[in-house]
Motif scaffolding. Structure first.
Motif, PDB file in Angstrom:
ATOM      1  N   ALA A  12      25.132 -14.184 -61.152  1.00  0.00           N
ATOM      2  CA  ALA A  12      23.775 -14.735 -61.872  1.00  0.00           C
ATOM      3  C   ALA A  12      24.275 -14.855 -63.490  1.00  0.00           C
ATOM      4  N   PHE A  13      25.242 -14.016 -63.820  1.00  0.00           N
ATOM      5  CA  PHE A  13      25.661 -14.123 -65.255  1.00  0.00           C
ATOM      6  C   PHE A  13      26.330 -15.435 -65.555  1.00  0.00           C
ATOM      7  N   VAL A  14      27.345 -15.456 -64.554  1.00  0.00           N
ATOM      8  CA  VAL A  14      28.015 -16.786 -64.896  1.00  0.00           C
ATOM      9  C   VAL A  14      27.397 -18.290 -64.608  1.00  0.00           C
ATOM     10  N   VAL A  15      26.622 -18.164 -63.650  1.00  0.00           N
ATOM     11  CA  VAL A  15      25.606 -19.288 -63.549  1.00  0.00           C
ATOM     12  C   VAL A  15      24.711 -19.670 -64.742  1.00  0.00           C
ATOM     13  N   GLY A  16      24.245 -18.295 -65.185  1.00  0.00           N
ATOM     14  CA  GLY A  16      23.356 -18.450 -66.645  1.00  0.00           C
ATOM     15  C   GLY A  16      24.299 -19.170 -67.793  1.00  0.00           C
ATOM     16  N   VAL A  17      25.326 -18.675 -67.980  1.00  0.00           N
ATOM     17  CA  VAL A  17      26.451 -19.064 -69.052  1.00  0.00           C
ATOM     18  C   VAL A  17      26.514 -20.445 -68.918  1.00  0.00           C
ATOM     19  N   LEU A  18      27.059 -20.656 -67.647  1.00  0.00           N
ATOM     20  CA  LEU A  18      27.402 -22.158 -67.387  1.00  0.00           C
ATOM     21  C   LEU A  18      26.254 -23.226 -67.481  1.00  0.00           C
ATOM     22  N   VAL A  55      29.523 -22.772 -58.205  1.00  0.00           N
ATOM     23  CA  VAL A  55      29.534 -21.472 -58.429  1.00  0.00           C
ATOM     24  C   VAL A  55      27.682 -21.093 -58.168  1.00  0.00           C
ATOM     25  N   TYR A  56      27.039 -22.192 -58.409  1.00  0.00           N
ATOM     26  CA  TYR A  56      25.664 -21.774 -58.050  1.00  0.00           C
ATOM     27  C   TYR A  56      25.388 -22.014 -56.599  1.00  0.00           C
ATOM     28  N   MET A  57      26.091 -22.715 -55.756  1.00  0.00           N
ATOM     29  CA  MET A  57      26.172 -22.718 -54.235  1.00  0.00           C
ATOM     30  C   MET A  57      26.306 -21.509 -53.798  1.00  0.00           C
ATOM     31  N   VAL A  58      27.477 -20.550 -54.437  1.00  0.00           N
ATOM     32  CA  VAL A  58      27.866 -19.214 -53.861  1.00  0.00           C
ATOM     33  C   VAL A  58      26.655 -18.514 -54.393  1.00  0.00           C
ATOM     34  N   TYR A  59      26.161 -18.505 -55.436  1.00  0.00           N
ATOM     35  CA  TYR A  59      25.044 -17.884 -56.114  1.00  0.00           C
ATOM     36  C   TYR A  59      23.944 -17.735 -54.848  1.00  0.00           C
ATOM     37  N   VAL A  60      23.476 -18.945 -54.708  1.00  0.00           N
ATOM     38  CA  VAL A  60      22.363 -19.114 -53.568  1.00  0.00           C
ATOM     39  C   VAL A  60      22.667 -18.405 -52.321  1.00  0.00           C
ATOM     40  N   VAL A  61      23.904 -18.780 -51.671  1.00  0.00           N
ATOM     41  CA  VAL A  61      24.285 -17.690 -50.572  1.00  0.00           C
ATOM     42  C   VAL A  61      24.078 -16.159 -50.824  1.00  0.00           C
ATOM     43  N   VAL A  62      24.561 -15.824 -51.760  1.00  0.00           N
ATOM     44  CA  VAL A  62      24.768 -14.277 -52.032  1.00  0.00           C
ATOM     45  C   VAL A  62      23.177 -13.895 -52.293  1.00  0.00           C
ATOM     46  N   ALA A  63      22.350 -14.474 -53.064  1.00  0.00           N
ATOM     47  CA  ALA A  63      20.983 -14.254 -53.477  1.00  0.00           C
ATOM     48  C   ALA A  63      20.113 -14.373 -52.275  1.00  0.00           C
ATOM     49  N   PHE A  64      20.550 -15.222 -51.080  1.00  0.00           N
ATOM     50  CA  PHE A  64      19.897 -15.214 -49.758  1.00  0.00           C
ATOM     51  C   PHE A  64      20.120 -14.143 -49.150  1.00  0.00           C
ATOM     52  N   VAL A  65      21.318 -13.632 -48.910  1.00  0.00           N
ATOM     53  CA  VAL A  65      21.816 -12.610 -48.195  1.00  0.00           C
ATOM     54  C   VAL A  65      21.256 -11.127 -48.765  1.00  0.00           C
ATOM     55  N   GLU A  94      17.414 -12.022 -63.142  1.00  0.00           N
ATOM     56  CA  GLU A  94      18.375 -10.881 -62.884  1.00  0.00           C
ATOM     57  C   GLU A  94      17.683  -9.651 -63.039  1.00  0.00           C
ATOM     58  N   ARG A  95      17.370  -9.465 -64.443  1.00  0.00           N
ATOM     59  CA  ARG A  95      16.837  -8.165 -64.832  1.00  0.00           C
ATOM     60  C   ARG A  95      15.707  -7.702 -63.869  1.00  0.00           C
TER      61      ARG A  95
END
Length: 111
Positions: A12-18, A55-65, A94-95
């Motif tokens: 979440a932090f990496v996606v937000g910064v990017l 990175v967003y695609m990985v984030y979506v998978v992790v958020a789904f899980v 995220e918070r």
């Protein structure tokens, strides 16, 4: 903290910064078309969008899980997805997710 929760927070932090850096780059690239150094900086930041996309695609998978393990409804997952597309929103989401996960599922948050 559970490993999944830690991975979610880092992503979440990496996606937000990017997303913020990419947005600034696009404003510099397309908003300042004078050929100056800021315009060039915007051009140099263009590859950030490629990295953000992966990175967003990985984030979506992790958020789904994470939402599946927490037993949360689809709207919460959709909010987490949209947050990765609106500059700055992901930090707030995220918070909230971290707070709700700690309150409802301390075993997933490792609290």
């Amino acid at each position: 903290m559970s490993r999944l929760f830690t991975i979610y927070r880092v992503l979440a932090f990496v996606v937000g910064v990017l997303l913020v850096v990419g947005t600034i780059g696009s404003v510099l690239k397309y908003g300042l078309s004078d050929g100056g150094s800021l315009d060039q900086l915007g051009e140099d930041l263009t590859p950030v969008w490629l990295v953000h996309g992966w990175v967003y695609m990985v984030y979506v998978v992790v958020a789904f899980v994470l939402t599946q393990r927490a037993g949360w409804a689809l709207p919460r997952f959709l909010l987490m997805m949209v947050a990765g597309l609106v500059p700055g929103l992901i930090f707030w989401v995220e918070r909230r997710v971290a707070g709700q996960l700690r309150a409802e599922h301390p075993e997933l948050a490792g609290a």
